[in-house]
Enzyme design. Sequence first.
Site, mmCIF file in Angstrom:
data_model
loop_
_atom_site.group_PDB
_atom_site.id
_atom_site.type_symbol
_atom_site.label_atom_id
_atom_site.label_comp_id
_atom_site.label_asym_id
_atom_site.label_seq_id
_atom_site.Cartn_x
_atom_site.Cartn_y
_atom_site.Cartn_z
ATOM 1 N N ASP A 1 5.468 -5.068 1.463
ATOM 2 C CA ASP A 1 4.751 -3.739 1.073
ATOM 3 C C ASP A 1 5.696 -2.311 2.169
ATOM 4 O OD1 ASP A 1 2.917 -1.874 0.579
ATOM 5 O OD2 ASP A 1 2.714 -1.700 2.882
ATOM 6 N N GLU B 1 8.978 -3.731 -2.438
ATOM 7 C CA GLU B 1 8.575 -2.537 -2.786
ATOM 8 C C GLU B 1 8.971 -1.444 -2.268
ATOM 9 O OE1 GLU B 1 5.298 0.364 -3.111
ATOM 10 O OE2 GLU B 1 5.758 0.169 -1.079
#
Length: 640
Positions: free
Chosen positions: A288, A330
């Site tokens: 993330d 990501e």
Amino acid sequence: MRSAKQPTDSLPASVAAAVQTRLAGAADSAGHELFLLRLQRWWPDLRDGLVSVYGAQAEGAAVRLLELAVDAYAARDPELKRLDLVRSLEPDWFQQPEMMGYAAYADRFAGTLAGVADRVGYLRELGVTYLHLMPLLRPREGDSDGGYAVADYRDVHPDLGTVEDLRELARTLRESGISLVLDLVLNHVAREHEWARAARAGDRRYQAYFHTYADRELPDAYERTLPEVFPDFAPGNFSWDDELQAWVWTTFNSFQWDVNWANPDVFVEYADILFFLANVGVEVVRLDAIAFLWKRLGTDSQNQPEVHAITQALHALTRIVCPALLFKAEAIVGPADLVHYLGRGAHHGKVSDLAYHNSLMVQIWSMLAAGDARLAARTLANLPPVPSTTAWITYLRGHDDIGWAIDDGDAAAVGLSGHAHRNFLSDYYAGQFPGSPARGLVFQSNPATGDRRISGTAASLAGVEAGDDRGLARVLLGHALAFGWGGIPVIWSGDELAMPNDPDWAAEPGHGSDNRWTHRRRLSEADLSRRTDPATAAGRLFTGLQALAQARARVPHLDASVSSEIAPLADPAILPVLRHHPLGALLGLYNVSDSWRPFPWWRLGELAITDPWDALANADVKPDEDGNVWLAPYQAMWIV
Ligand code: GLC
């Protein structure tokens, strides 16, 4: 003949000794040789990554990391060790065209982890082989940014179940041919995480896990070149903490404390969390907000070279301990920075296996709004190729807003102003442009830069909610582009059922200021049951997506090891995507407009496509009397 070398010969003495001692103490000596062989194989990548970030501290870190690695390897379930072997024998497993993903919040999709297991049949019906469950490790209480503020990485959100339930779900999914994907939030922890608590309690070791500043001097200096991620509800990148009596770096919300990756202790902590997730049965970790890990004064502190060195070292560790595990980056960044996450230069093939194709997603929405493929063609043609051992995650929608990552240079090359086009897209998708059928919401309007991002479900953005006849065709075309690009296409939960925006998104506690919740729908049994009713938008879309997944699985040309190219445009409204597979060419044609469009028949001959067959329609492709193949509004063709 080469002399018989020991696997540990290439390691520094301190590292070799630590590994040998640890292995001697571990039960199950049967696997030791395999561990050592993998260590030998991946040591150079691990060492190079660590040394380039931690310099003289790298060796000490390597000793600690490999001790943890031995422990994690020893504790790894035999079933997962078998999976490691299977994946090593078939390292391209995730590149195959049968792969198809689904992403959802466990609670909103199915209540609990056990509920998710009950809906495996539904997922299989759609064709899913990869399930990304949004953050479900124990978050802070109250607003947790949808779970992205983790309070404990080794515990599960109590409403969803326990770590044992998670292990069980991973097993159920695996047995059904579905790989479990979970987030590893590694740029920040919740203010309530034990590291942050210890820091506030005065523990210097843990204070060094964060970026803290006694006064505004450095924060102000950094701010000069930092963008704002949430200018509306979390302006600035630093938050004053009364207890700590210091400014803390908080890129996202004030309750998400950025960790300091320049501290090797932080690296060691996250490596161990990674091993924990792998040993629970997670097959893909979504890294993330990875672009933000490294801070550098005078820059936007995104995409710094250290990010890739850190990823390489983490990746090498997983190759040694749990090679079945994949990394997915990501990084929602501009096209030029994006490809680095799949490995460029020295990091080629050594960082993430997967990365979100944010640029393709943005271009799909841009084409649908403009009815024109020229900017997309220019942007996509300009992306450097990615290593053939990696794959894109292609998608139309996800849990986040859409930010218009459009390069000014690309826009200028096709006669557009980047700024004006971004404005147009925001107006269009907010339904503020004359004639627009979109019903999106503006997210994080930034008056300083003029940026406005957009929230909304695929159906609402494409005009289904507004009752536009062509809405469904747009959603399907968008997915056809994602499914036809190569990589793993991922459907965002609810989009397969043409769910419109949730008008009551603000009603839940903690959601009030974040309209991304409008496209994070809860799915009831009644919602799901509409998939079998062809009279509903849900029924038509579900069937359409099933057909896309099935067609994809039949087209070997879509293997992710082959890259997509943009063929010369014959018509500004048709995007021609070409894939040169050893079996022959695949030409994807996508009419992004609401009118019939011609594609010259002779161009197929030029590509040596004789007896053309449209794998999507399962039919021959025939020219019209005028020598063109005609595409209906929003029609896609996969011609082989
Ligand atoms: C990622 C997530 C987003 C979250 C942010 C901070 O970008 O997709 O939802 O707000 O990271 O963790």
